[in-house]
Write a protein that holds these residues in place. Structure first.
Motif, PDB file in Angstrom:
ATOM      1  N   SER A 167      43.088  27.769  43.435  1.00  0.00           N
ATOM      2  CA  SER A 167      41.678  27.390  43.367  1.00  0.00           C
ATOM      3  C   SER A 167      40.935  28.269  42.368  1.00  0.00           C
ATOM      4  CB  SER A 167      41.034  27.515  44.745  1.00  0.00           C
ATOM      5  OG  SER A 167      40.893  28.871  45.091  1.00  0.00           O
ATOM      6  N   GLU A 168      39.795  27.776  41.933  1.00  0.00           N
ATOM      7  CA  GLU A 168      38.951  28.532  41.000  1.00  0.00           C
ATOM      8  C   GLU A 168      38.432  29.812  41.660  1.00  0.00           C
ATOM      9  OE1 GLU A 168      37.115  27.458  37.958  1.00  0.00           O
ATOM     10  OE2 GLU A 168      38.467  25.798  37.559  1.00  0.00           O
ATOM     11  N   ASN A 169      38.131  29.729  42.961  1.00  0.00           N
ATOM     12  CA  ASN A 169      37.633  30.909  43.680  1.00  0.00           C
ATOM     13  C   ASN A 169      38.670  32.027  43.695  1.00  0.00           C
ATOM     14  OD1 ASN A 169      35.207  29.665  44.233  1.00  0.00           O
ATOM     15  ND2 ASN A 169      35.858  28.952  46.248  1.00  0.00           N
ATOM     16  N   PHE A 170      39.919  31.664  43.990  1.00  0.00           N
ATOM     17  CA  PHE A 170      40.979  32.672  44.042  1.00  0.00           C
ATOM     18  C   PHE A 170      41.248  33.227  42.649  1.00  0.00           C
ATOM     19  CE2 PHE A 170      45.466  34.029  44.136  1.00  0.00           C
ATOM     20  CZ  PHE A 170      45.364  34.993  45.119  1.00  0.00           C
ATOM     21  N   SER A 171      41.234  32.374  41.651  1.00  0.00           N
ATOM     22  CA  SER A 171      41.437  32.819  40.275  1.00  0.00           C
ATOM     23  C   SER A 171      40.328  33.783  39.852  1.00  0.00           C
ATOM     24  CB  SER A 171      41.489  31.618  39.334  1.00  0.00           C
ATOM     25  OG  SER A 171      41.637  32.043  38.009  1.00  0.00           O
ATOM     26  N   GLY A 172      39.100  33.477  40.219  1.00  0.00           N
ATOM     27  CA  GLY A 172      37.989  34.374  39.922  1.00  0.00           C
ATOM     28  C   GLY A 172      38.111  35.698  40.646  1.00  0.00           C
ATOM     29  N   PHE A 173      38.582  35.635  41.903  1.00  0.00           N
ATOM     30  CA  PHE A 173      38.796  36.855  42.683  1.00  0.00           C
ATOM     31  C   PHE A 173      39.831  37.748  42.014  1.00  0.00           C
ATOM     32  CE2 PHE A 173      41.447  38.957  45.924  1.00  0.00           C
ATOM     33  CZ  PHE A 173      40.518  39.829  46.449  1.00  0.00           C
ATOM     34  N   VAL A 174      40.937  37.163  41.587  1.00  0.00           N
ATOM     35  CA  VAL A 174      42.006  37.934  40.965  1.00  0.00           C
ATOM     36  C   VAL A 174      41.561  38.512  39.627  1.00  0.00           C
ATOM     37  CG1 VAL A 174      44.308  37.718  39.932  1.00  0.00           C
ATOM     38  CG2 VAL A 174      43.867  36.744  42.174  1.00  0.00           C
ATOM     39  N   GLN A 175      40.783  37.766  38.875  1.00  0.00           N
ATOM     40  CA  GLN A 175      40.376  38.230  37.552  1.00  0.00           C
ATOM     41  C   GLN A 175      39.329  39.342  37.612  1.00  0.00           C
ATOM     42  OE1 GLN A 175      39.486  34.782  35.192  1.00  0.00           O
ATOM     43  NE2 GLN A 175      41.633  34.185  35.093  1.00  0.00           N
ATOM     44  N   ARG A 176      38.773  39.604  38.779  1.00  0.00           N
ATOM     45  CA  ARG A 176      37.868  40.750  38.934  1.00  0.00           C
ATOM     46  C   ARG A 176      38.597  42.073  38.731  1.00  0.00           C
ATOM     47  NH1 ARG A 176      34.807  39.402  44.525  1.00  0.00           N
ATOM     48  NH2 ARG A 176      34.110  37.327  43.938  1.00  0.00           N
ATOM     49  N   PHE A 177      39.910  42.050  38.910  1.00  0.00           N
ATOM     50  CA  PHE A 177      40.701  43.279  38.880  1.00  0.00           C
ATOM     51  C   PHE A 177      41.414  43.460  37.545  1.00  0.00           C
ATOM     52  CE2 PHE A 177      40.654  41.667  43.263  1.00  0.00           C
ATOM     53  CZ  PHE A 177      39.820  42.625  43.799  1.00  0.00           C
ATOM     54  N   ASN A 178      40.742  43.128  36.449  1.00  0.00           N
ATOM     55  CA  ASN A 178      41.344  43.259  35.128  1.00  0.00           C
ATOM     56  C   ASN A 178      40.905  44.528  34.408  1.00  0.00           C
ATOM     57  OD1 ASN A 178      42.951  41.010  35.263  1.00  0.00           O
ATOM     58  ND2 ASN A 178      41.454  39.664  34.317  1.00  0.00           N
ATOM     59  N   ASN A 179      40.602  45.553  35.170  1.00  0.00           N
ATOM     60  CA  ASN A 179      40.296  46.884  34.636  1.00  0.00           C
ATOM     61  C   ASN A 179      40.886  47.920  35.572  1.00  0.00           C
ATOM     62  OD1 ASN A 179      38.780  46.361  32.223  1.00  0.00           O
ATOM     63  ND2 ASN A 179      37.129  45.620  33.559  1.00  0.00           N
ATOM     64  N   ASN A 180      40.955  49.157  35.099  1.00  0.00           N
ATOM     65  CA  ASN A 180      41.604  50.202  35.882  1.00  0.00           C
ATOM     66  C   ASN A 180      40.848  50.578  37.155  1.00  0.00           C
ATOM     67  OD1 ASN A 180      43.870  50.571  34.211  1.00  0.00           O
ATOM     68  ND2 ASN A 180      42.654  51.794  32.794  1.00  0.00           N
ATOM     69  N   TRP A 181      39.522  50.773  37.076  1.00  0.00           N
ATOM     70  CA  TRP A 181      38.768  51.176  38.269  1.00  0.00           C
ATOM     71  C   TRP A 181      38.806  50.126  39.368  1.00  0.00           C
ATOM     72  CZ3 TRP A 181      38.310  55.836  39.457  1.00  0.00           C
ATOM     73  CH2 TRP A 181      37.965  56.824  38.556  1.00  0.00           C
ATOM     74  N   PRO A 182      38.573  48.842  39.060  1.00  0.00           N
ATOM     75  CA  PRO A 182      38.646  47.852  40.136  1.00  0.00           C
ATOM     76  C   PRO A 182      40.025  47.777  40.790  1.00  0.00           C
ATOM     77  CG  PRO A 182      37.484  46.926  38.269  1.00  0.00           C
ATOM     78  CD  PRO A 182      38.048  48.237  37.824  1.00  0.00           C
ATOM     79  N   ARG A 183      41.070  47.907  39.980  1.00  0.00           N
ATOM     80  CA  ARG A 183      42.420  47.874  40.571  1.00  0.00           C
ATOM     81  C   ARG A 183      42.682  49.098  41.426  1.00  0.00           C
ATOM     82  NH1 ARG A 183      47.128  44.699  37.403  1.00  0.00           N
ATOM     83  NH2 ARG A 183      45.838  42.940  36.813  1.00  0.00           N
ATOM     84  N   ALA A 184      42.217  50.248  40.976  1.00  0.00           N
ATOM     85  CA  ALA A 184      42.404  51.465  41.779  1.00  0.00           C
ATOM     86  C   ALA A 184      41.715  51.310  43.131  1.00  0.00           C
ATOM     87  CB  ALA A 184      41.852  52.680  41.030  1.00  0.00           C
TER      88      ALA A 184
END
Length: 149
Positions: A71-88
């Motif tokens: 879904s677009e919602n899940f894809s948007g959720f996953v793409q929030r973590f495309n930097n080091n601080w959010p992934r950490a």
């Protein structure tokens, strides 16, 4: 770039990504292994660990976002973590959830908690050292994703 060349770059976000791949395997394996206990609390934490592992597949292997119907919602959720601080932060939250399983009873989920903590530390180190967020071309980073388009 080959895997050994990527690891020689000393970019901690690559170390975090490969630790994240290990976390996927560990979350699913320890979740399945622990779900067959007679403790309701551990069964809940095991199901959460399996869910964490399945979510991490899409976070760490960007190639799958292009080929799997999501879904677009899940894809948007996953793409929030495309930097080091959010992934950490994301890995730290997942690790804390598994660390809380110790309040129920010590189990194999502690292994997932330890490696989730390592992945969080690698991404935090990459951010503190101001290293660029990089994804492995082996796992569908810049190399494979560009070939599909």
């Amino acid at each position: 770039m080959t895997l050994t060349e990527e690891l020689k770059t000393r970019n901690f976000s690559l170390y975090g990504q490969w630790t994240g791949i290990l976390c996927i395997i560990l979350c699913i394996a320890t979740g399945i292994g622990t779900i067959f206990t007679f403790s309701l609390g551990l069964i809940i934490f095991s199901a959460v660990a399996i869910g964490e592992g399945l979510t991490l597949i899409f976070v760490e292997v960007p190639f799958l976002l292009r080929i799997c119907p999501i879904s677009e919602n899940f894809s948007g959720f996953v793409q929030r973590f495309n930097n080091n601080w959010p992934r950490a932060g994301f890995y730290l939250i997942l690790a804390l959830i598994q660390w809380f399983s110790l309040f129920v009873r010590a189990s194999g989920l502690i292994v997932a908690a330890i490696f989730l903590t390592f992945a969080s530390a690698f991404y935090a180190l990459a951010a503190l050292k101001h290293q660029d967020f990089t994804t492995s071309s082996t796992l569908g980073g810049h190399g494979i994703a560009q070939q599909i388009i």
